[in-house]
Design an enzyme around this catalytic site. Sequence first.
Site, PDB file in Angstrom:
ATOM      1  N   GLY A 187     -18.112  -9.447 -22.444  1.00  0.00           N
ATOM      2  CA  GLY A 187     -16.692  -9.287 -22.748  1.00  0.00           C
ATOM      3  C   GLY A 187     -16.183  -7.897 -22.419  1.00  0.00           C
ATOM      4  CB  SER A 188     -15.743  -5.882 -20.312  1.00  0.00           C
ATOM      5  OG  SER A 188     -16.186  -6.867 -19.410  1.00  0.00           O
ATOM      6  NE  ARG A 189      -7.457  -2.938 -19.964  1.00  0.00           N
ATOM      7  CZ  ARG A 189      -6.336  -2.714 -20.633  1.00  0.00           C
ATOM      8  NH1 ARG A 189      -6.182  -3.227 -21.833  1.00  0.00           N
ATOM      9  NH2 ARG A 189      -5.379  -1.983 -20.113  1.00  0.00           N
TER      10      ARG A 189
END
Length: 219
Positions: A187-189
């Site tokens: 999960g990240s950006r």
Amino acid sequence: MTIHREGYKTIAIGALAFAVINLCSFYYISAHEFWVSGLIFLVTLAILLFLVSFFRVPVRKWTVGDDLVVCPADGKVVVIEEVTDKEYFNTRRIQVSIFMSPANVHQNRNPVAGEVVYSQYHPGLYLVAWNPKSSTENERHSVVIRSKHGDILVKQIAGALARRIVNYLSVGQKVVQSAEMGFIKFGSRVDVLLPPGADVRVKLNETVQGGVTVLAKLG
């Protein structure tokens, strides 16, 4: 589909834990509480399958174009706005941010072809990836690729669950568009900072594919 090399160790540990937990459950629980043993099997199997799915690398036809910027990650577009970059350009840029959920493919790809002129790791916080402050305060790795049509800055940003950023690029390296740039776990950006005047081709809340969806066209 293949499995990314970053996942070999994690999946191996997960498979070992799956085997040990279910062997113990079979010998010590199933004779008296079969439904409990069955539930343990289903839950641990779901976790193992999630790990395999997380590290998947799908087969795709990559997008290539000198004047195109392709999305560096799978996910959903959560930000399209003008910002003042204080890390590298010190000027106004167009920022496009892609949020990657744990269900997305987490391999990151080069948005343009060119030469890597900047590569810097920044330790930081682990705010939720959609928090605007995550772009400047979270753990992240920033890379600038100099293309024929201008410099593009890409930030791999850790989120509340992402605790490991992997970047394979180094300053002076020549890179191919849509080739692998790195990987972010759980999960990240990813932020892309475009030159002023770039023609953004994605919309807010649009679902995009790394290496495939055209993010912008450069003049």
